[in-house]
Each structure stands twice: as C-alpha cells, then as structure tokens.
Design an enzyme around this catalytic site. Structure first.
Site, PDB file in Angstrom:
ATOM      1  N   GLU A 189       0.854  -1.205   0.000  1.00 44.48           N
ATOM      2  CA  GLU A 189       0.000   0.000   0.000  1.00 44.48           C
ATOM      3  C   GLU A 189       0.881   1.242   0.000  1.00 44.48           C
ATOM      4  O   GLU A 189       1.758   1.386   0.848  1.00 44.48           O
ATOM      5  CB  GLU A 189      -0.891  -0.003   1.252  1.00 44.48           C
ATOM      6  CG  GLU A 189      -1.702   1.275   1.372  1.00 44.48           C
ATOM      7  CD  GLU A 189      -2.605   1.309   2.590  1.00 44.48           C
ATOM      8  OE1 GLU A 189      -3.412   0.390   2.789  1.00 44.48           O
ATOM      9  OE2 GLU A 189      -2.473   2.283   3.367  1.00 44.48           O
ATOM     10  N   ASP A 201     -12.266   9.080   7.535  1.00 45.40           N
ATOM     11  CA  ASP A 201     -12.344   9.673   8.882  1.00 45.40           C
ATOM     12  C   ASP A 201     -13.003  11.034   8.838  1.00 45.40           C
ATOM     13  O   ASP A 201     -13.232  11.594   7.765  1.00 45.40           O
ATOM     14  CB  ASP A 201     -10.935   9.778   9.473  1.00 45.40           C
ATOM     15  CG  ASP A 201     -10.458   8.426   9.981  1.00 45.40           C
ATOM     16  OD1 ASP A 201     -11.277   7.714  10.593  1.00 45.40           O
ATOM     17  OD2 ASP A 201      -9.296   8.085   9.740  1.00 45.40           O
ATOM     18  N   ALA A 248     -19.257   2.255   5.245  1.00 46.14           N
ATOM     19  CA  ALA A 248     -18.644   1.533   4.117  1.00 46.14           C
ATOM     20  C   ALA A 248     -19.573   0.463   3.543  1.00 46.14           C
ATOM     21  O   ALA A 248     -19.501   0.170   2.346  1.00 46.14           O
ATOM     22  CB  ALA A 248     -17.319   0.920   4.562  1.00 46.14           C
ATOM     23  N   TYR A 252     -10.637  -4.073  11.911  1.00 44.98           N
ATOM     24  CA  TYR A 252      -9.808  -3.602  13.030  1.00 44.98           C
ATOM     25  C   TYR A 252      -9.684  -4.692  14.104  1.00 44.98           C
ATOM     26  O   TYR A 252     -10.574  -4.830  14.942  1.00 44.98           O
ATOM     27  CB  TYR A 252     -10.439  -2.312  13.608  1.00 44.98           C
ATOM     28  CG  TYR A 252     -10.663  -1.313  12.499  1.00 44.98           C
ATOM     29  CD1 TYR A 252      -9.677  -0.400  12.162  1.00 44.98           C
ATOM     30  CD2 TYR A 252     -11.823  -1.370  11.712  1.00 44.98           C
ATOM     31  CE1 TYR A 252      -9.845   0.453  11.085  1.00 44.98           C
ATOM     32  CE2 TYR A 252     -11.992  -0.517  10.630  1.00 44.98           C
ATOM     33  CZ  TYR A 252     -11.006   0.388  10.329  1.00 44.98           C
ATOM     34  OH  TYR A 252     -11.158   1.216   9.247  1.00 44.98           O
ATOM     35  N   LYS A 274     -20.679  -5.377   5.805  1.00 41.78           N
ATOM     36  CA  LYS A 274     -19.914  -5.022   4.602  1.00 41.78           C
ATOM     37  C   LYS A 274     -19.758  -6.253   3.702  1.00 41.78           C
ATOM     38  O   LYS A 274     -19.838  -6.149   2.485  1.00 41.78           O
ATOM     39  CB  LYS A 274     -18.534  -4.471   4.983  1.00 41.78           C
ATOM     40  CG  LYS A 274     -18.600  -3.229   5.866  1.00 41.78           C
ATOM     41  CD  LYS A 274     -17.293  -2.475   5.915  1.00 41.78           C
ATOM     42  CE  LYS A 274     -16.485  -2.707   7.143  1.00 41.78           C
ATOM     43  NZ  LYS A 274     -15.414  -1.709   7.344  1.00 41.78           N
ATOM     44  N   GLN A 303      -6.426  -3.399   9.766  1.00 44.02           N
ATOM     45  CA  GLN A 303      -5.565  -2.353  10.292  1.00 44.02           C
ATOM     46  C   GLN A 303      -4.265  -3.007  10.767  1.00 44.02           C
ATOM     47  O   GLN A 303      -4.241  -4.203  11.078  1.00 44.02           O
ATOM     48  CB  GLN A 303      -6.293  -1.665  11.468  1.00 44.02           C
ATOM     49  CG  GLN A 303      -5.577  -0.500  12.084  1.00 44.02           C
ATOM     50  CD  GLN A 303      -5.260   0.567  11.040  1.00 44.02           C
ATOM     51  OE1 GLN A 303      -4.250   0.451  10.341  1.00 44.02           O
ATOM     52  NE2 GLN A 303      -6.085   1.585  10.942  1.00 44.02           N
TER      53      GLN A 303
HETATM   54  P1  FAD Z   1     -17.062   1.631   8.557  1.00 50.03           P
HETATM   55  O1  FAD Z   1     -17.033   0.209   8.133  1.00 50.03           O
HETATM   56  O2  FAD Z   1     -18.213   2.460   8.098  1.00 50.03           O
HETATM   57  O3  FAD Z   1     -16.987   1.632  10.162  1.00 50.03           O
HETATM   58  C1  FAD Z   1     -16.809   2.823  10.891  1.00 50.03           C
HETATM   59  C2  FAD Z   1     -17.459   2.674  12.268  1.00 50.03           C
HETATM   60  O4  FAD Z   1     -18.885   2.550  12.122  1.00 50.03           O
HETATM   61  C3  FAD Z   1     -17.043   1.417  13.036  1.00 50.03           C
HETATM   62  O5  FAD Z   1     -17.013   1.739  14.391  1.00 50.03           O
HETATM   63  C4  FAD Z   1     -18.151   0.400  12.729  1.00 50.03           C
HETATM   64  O6  FAD Z   1     -18.316  -0.534  13.785  1.00 50.03           O
HETATM   65  C5  FAD Z   1     -19.370   1.297  12.584  1.00 50.03           C
HETATM   66  N1  FAD Z   1     -20.291   0.826  11.538  1.00 50.03           N
HETATM   67  C6  FAD Z   1     -19.964   0.252  10.347  1.00 50.03           C
HETATM   68  N2  FAD Z   1     -21.073   0.003   9.632  1.00 50.03           N
HETATM   69  C7  FAD Z   1     -22.122   0.424  10.367  1.00 50.03           C
HETATM   70  C8  FAD Z   1     -23.539   0.466  10.159  1.00 50.03           C
HETATM   71  N3  FAD Z   1     -24.071   0.000   9.029  1.00 50.03           N
HETATM   72  N4  FAD Z   1     -24.318   0.986  11.122  1.00 50.03           N
HETATM   73  C9  FAD Z   1     -23.772   1.471  12.285  1.00 50.03           C
HETATM   74  N5  FAD Z   1     -22.433   1.456  12.543  1.00 50.03           N
HETATM   75  C10 FAD Z   1     -21.628   0.952  11.594  1.00 50.03           C
HETATM   76  N6  FAD Z   1      -8.834   6.174   5.338  1.00 50.03           N
HETATM   77  C11 FAD Z   1      -8.712   7.081   4.353  1.00 50.03           C
HETATM   78  O7  FAD Z   1      -9.161   8.221   4.496  1.00 50.03           O
HETATM   79  N7  FAD Z   1      -8.093   6.765   3.170  1.00 50.03           N
HETATM   80  C12 FAD Z   1      -7.589   5.529   2.931  1.00 50.03           C
HETATM   81  O8  FAD Z   1      -7.055   5.279   1.864  1.00 50.03           O
HETATM   82  C13 FAD Z   1      -7.704   4.547   3.968  1.00 50.03           C
HETATM   83  N8  FAD Z   1      -7.223   3.291   3.786  1.00 50.03           N
HETATM   84  C14 FAD Z   1      -7.447   2.334   4.755  1.00 50.03           C
HETATM   85  C15 FAD Z   1      -7.025   1.013   4.514  1.00 50.03           C
HETATM   86  C16 FAD Z   1      -7.257   0.017   5.453  1.00 50.03           C
HETATM   87  C17 FAD Z   1      -6.826  -1.400   5.156  1.00 50.03           C
HETATM   88  C18 FAD Z   1      -7.923   0.341   6.674  1.00 50.03           C
HETATM   89  C19 FAD Z   1      -8.183  -0.735   7.692  1.00 50.03           C
HETATM   90  C20 FAD Z   1      -8.313   1.642   6.924  1.00 50.03           C
HETATM   91  C21 FAD Z   1      -8.093   2.655   5.979  1.00 50.03           C
HETATM   92  N9  FAD Z   1      -8.503   3.977   6.181  1.00 50.03           N
HETATM   93  C22 FAD Z   1      -8.362   4.910   5.178  1.00 50.03           C
HETATM   94  C23 FAD Z   1      -9.066   4.394   7.468  1.00 50.03           C
HETATM   95  C24 FAD Z   1     -10.596   4.331   7.527  1.00 50.03           C
HETATM   96  O9  FAD Z   1     -11.163   5.215   6.577  1.00 50.03           O
HETATM   97  C25 FAD Z   1     -11.009   4.743   8.940  1.00 50.03           C
HETATM   98  O10 FAD Z   1     -10.550   3.792   9.864  1.00 50.03           O
HETATM   99  C26 FAD Z   1     -12.486   5.030   9.164  1.00 50.03           C
HETATM  100  O11 FAD Z   1     -12.629   5.618  10.471  1.00 50.03           O
HETATM  101  C27 FAD Z   1     -13.391   3.806   9.135  1.00 50.03           C
HETATM  102  O12 FAD Z   1     -13.512   3.314   7.885  1.00 50.03           O
HETATM  103  P2  FAD Z   1     -14.298   1.940   7.621  1.00 50.03           P
HETATM  104  O13 FAD Z   1     -14.375   1.751   6.173  1.00 50.03           O
HETATM  105  O14 FAD Z   1     -13.777   0.850   8.448  1.00 50.03           O
HETATM  106  O15 FAD Z   1     -15.763   2.407   8.167  1.00 50.03           O
END
Ligand code: FAD
Length: 308
Positions: A18, A126, A144, A169, A189, A200
């Site tokens: 990455e 974020d 997501a 995570y 998801k 992570q």
């Molecule tokens: P989600 O899956 O939406 O989860 C976020 C929070 O909401 C979690 O606490 C989850 O439990 C909760 N949640 C999820 N779905 C629901 C639902 N349907 N209803 C209620 N609660 C829910 N960030 C960037 O800006 N750019 C990047 O390129 C980037 N790359 C990454 C690559 C990897 C491999 C990882 C692990 C993270 C990356 N991130 C990146 C960080 C990521 O965007 C943040 O960690 C963000 O806070 C959460 O993203 P997520 O897709 O996991 O969110």
C-alpha cells in the site's frame, strides 16, 4: 485481474503493498522512482490510499470568513493510472465515503472502468480535522457497507465489475462500543458484497488470530489479509496508538526505548519485529500480507526479501 481471483489462485502467500499518493509538487517520475525498488519482487498489485479534501476558513478583509477546500495530494486514481502505464501493474485505489456524494462516487467508478481498473478498497474515511464525529455528505453514504452496496448497484447498472475489499480492526475501530458490535458491522460489509478484508496494522499476532476466529464464528467467511507496518522511528511508539487506536507490545516498546537516540537501531528493531510477525503469519496460513509502506522503502524491501 481482480484481487479476489489473485487470492484464490495464489499457490503461496504474497505481499500486497500500500502506498500513499505524493504531496502536490512531486512529479510522476519522482513517484515512479520511489515505487521502483518494489518492482523487482514482481508484486501482484499495489493499493493506493485516497485522502479527503480538507476544509480551511480564511479570514477576509471585512472580518468574515471564506470556506476553502484544500487538496494536498494527487488523487489515488491518477497515481494508479501512472503506475499501470509504467509498470503494467494491477492497482487497487481506495475509495472513501467522506466528502463525496453518490454522484461523485459514481463518477469515480466510471473513471476506474475507463482505465480498466477492476479493484476498489471501499472505506468510510475519517472525520475532518477539528470535526468530532464523521459527518456523511448529505447525498452520500454514512458507512462503508452502503458504499459496497452502491458499487454493486453501479455494476448492475453499467455492466462493469469490481473486486471489493473492505477494512477491519483486530483491536476494534475506535468508535465501536465493543469488538463484537464492530465485527457485526464488518459482516454487514461482507453481506453487502465485499470479497475480502484487509486489517488495520497490529503488532501482536495473537490479536489477529483471536480476531480472525471471532470473525469466522460470526459467519464471516471471506479471506482476511493481515496488515503490517514496520515501526520505523521511536516517535511512532506514541503516534501509532494515538492515530490508529492500537496497542504496541511491551517487549517492542522497551526495545525501542533501550535503543535511545540510535535511529538506525530503532529502524532495525522495527523491521525485525515485522519480519518475525510476517513469518509467523505465513506459517499460520494467511493468504497474503498487506504491507503499509507509508513512504518507506528500505524496511519493506527487507521484509519482502526475508519473507516472500
Ligand atoms: P465503517 O465500516 O463504516 O466503520 C466505521 C465505524 O462505524 C465502526 O465503528 C463500525 O463498527 C461502525 N459501523 C460500520 N457500519 C455500520 C452500520 N451500518 N451501522 C452502524 N455502525 C456501523 N482512510 C482514508 O481516508 N483513506 C484511505 O485510503 C484509507 N485506507 C485504509 C485502509 C485500510 C486497510 C484500513 C483498515 C483503513 C483505511 N482507512 C483509510 C481508514 C478508515 O477510513 C477509517 O478507519 C475510518 O474511520 C473507518 O472506515 P471503515 O471503512 O472501516 O468504516
């Protein structure tokens, strides 16, 4: 080729890399030079992170404030196009919900289809600097899982096809009330159409093994790729837990503290720790290891030489 097909057809674990797009002002040739050392390992694809535009408020002469959108980095899609053109390598652009309407996301998916990119890592992103909680775009997605479902709807409408990865995570997303709820949200998801998961970073493999077991018990059956980042400076002992809500084991923390001001020693300790983690993960049968390069080359090259 789609990442899910690469995972399913690989006879042995491989390194998934990455990179972060360069800051404005860096040229394409400079970027390609930084990626070049990885090419001798014949990587199967390269992930490229995406970064949300920041919002600034600039004070005007009359005392009022004007809102300004600032983009500090080249886009993931542009970086992917440059890498594909130079090295013919598959790329996986990251895509975030933050700051984007559904129309914006559809526009980006059309660009990927145009470029022949068949992979996306779908994330929420974020909150903005200074914002307490993530606020979705009024015409966008809040999580997501909605983005994954949106991509699948796009495919049905336009006939393109993507392999979709999502983030997870092992030490719990910082907003989730507990790991079980976070895993239930991860399952949403997968149920929405994600093909595989990337975690992570973590520094204690047992945390990953426990997480993977809980995911399987919760009915998540897609491949889970562990994420590894070699610690490279003593400052990261404080920064990484703060930024990524994770623990650094006592043994690693103490080794770095004992190294004092010896930067080379810290770099070596971090690299060796990651090599040991990767060897153990491979022995446990993981399909691939996702290496967070974060602008570093030497340590990642060493890990690839030792482990793959
Ligand atoms: P989600 O899956 O939406 O989860 C976020 C929070 O909401 C979690 O606490 C989850 O439990 C909760 N949640 C999820 N779905 C629901 C639902 N349907 N209803 C209620 N609660 C829910 N960030 C960037 O800006 N750019 C990047 O390129 C980037 N790359 C990454 C690559 C990897 C491999 C990882 C692990 C993270 C990356 N991130 C990146 C960080 C990521 O965007 C943040 O960690 C963000 O806070 C959460 O993203 P997520 O897709 O996991 O969110």
């Amino acid at each position: 080729m789609k990442v899910i097909d690469i995972i399913n057809s690989s006879s042995k674990p491989y390194a998934s890399l990455e990179i972060v797009p360069p800051l404005n002002g860096i040229t394409k040739d400079q970027l390609l030079e930084t990626v070049k050392p990885f090419m001798e390992f014949d990587p199967k694809y390269m992930n490229v992170t995406c970064h949300r535009d920041e919002v600034e408020f600039v004070r005007k002469a009359d005392g009022s404030y004007a809102r300004r959108t600032v983009r500090n980095r080249v886009s993931a899609v542009t970086v992917c196009a440059a890498i594909m053109a130079k090295y013919g390598l598959e790329t996986v652009p990251h895509m975030i919900c933050g700051g984007a309407s559904i129309d914006d996301i559809q526009g980006e998916l059309h660009e990927l289809a145009f470029l022949g990119i068949q992979n996306v890592l779908a994330l929420r992103g974020d909150s903005l600097t200074g914002e307490k909680r993530f606020t979705p775009h009024p015409e966008g997605y809040a999580h997501a899982d909605e983005l994954v479902a949106g991509i699948r709807e796009f495919e049905a409408q336009y006939g393109s096809q993507f392999s979709i990865g999502v983030g997870a995570y092992p030490e719990k997303h910082f907003e989730a009330p507990n790991l079980e709820t976070d895993i239930a949200n991860l399952k949403k998801k997968v149920d929405a159409g994600a093909d595989y998961i990337i975690t992570q970073m973590f520094f204690d493999n047992q945390v990953f093994y426990d997480f993977e077991k809980k995911c399987r018990e919760a009915g998540i059956m897609v491949p889970i790729i562990p994420g590894i980042k070699p610690l490279s400076t003593a400052r990261q002992i404080g920064l990484l837990p703060e930024s990524f809500s994770l623990d650094i084991p006592v043994e690693l923390t103490e080794a770095v503290r004992d190294a004092g001001d010896d930067k080379e020693a810290v770099y070596r300790i971090g690299t060796e720790w990651s090599i040991a983690q990767c060897k153990d993960l491979i022995a446990h049968g993981v399909p691939a290891i996702h290496l967070y390069t974060m602008g570093k080359t030497k340590n990642i090259v060493e890990i690839m030489k030792e482990c793959f």
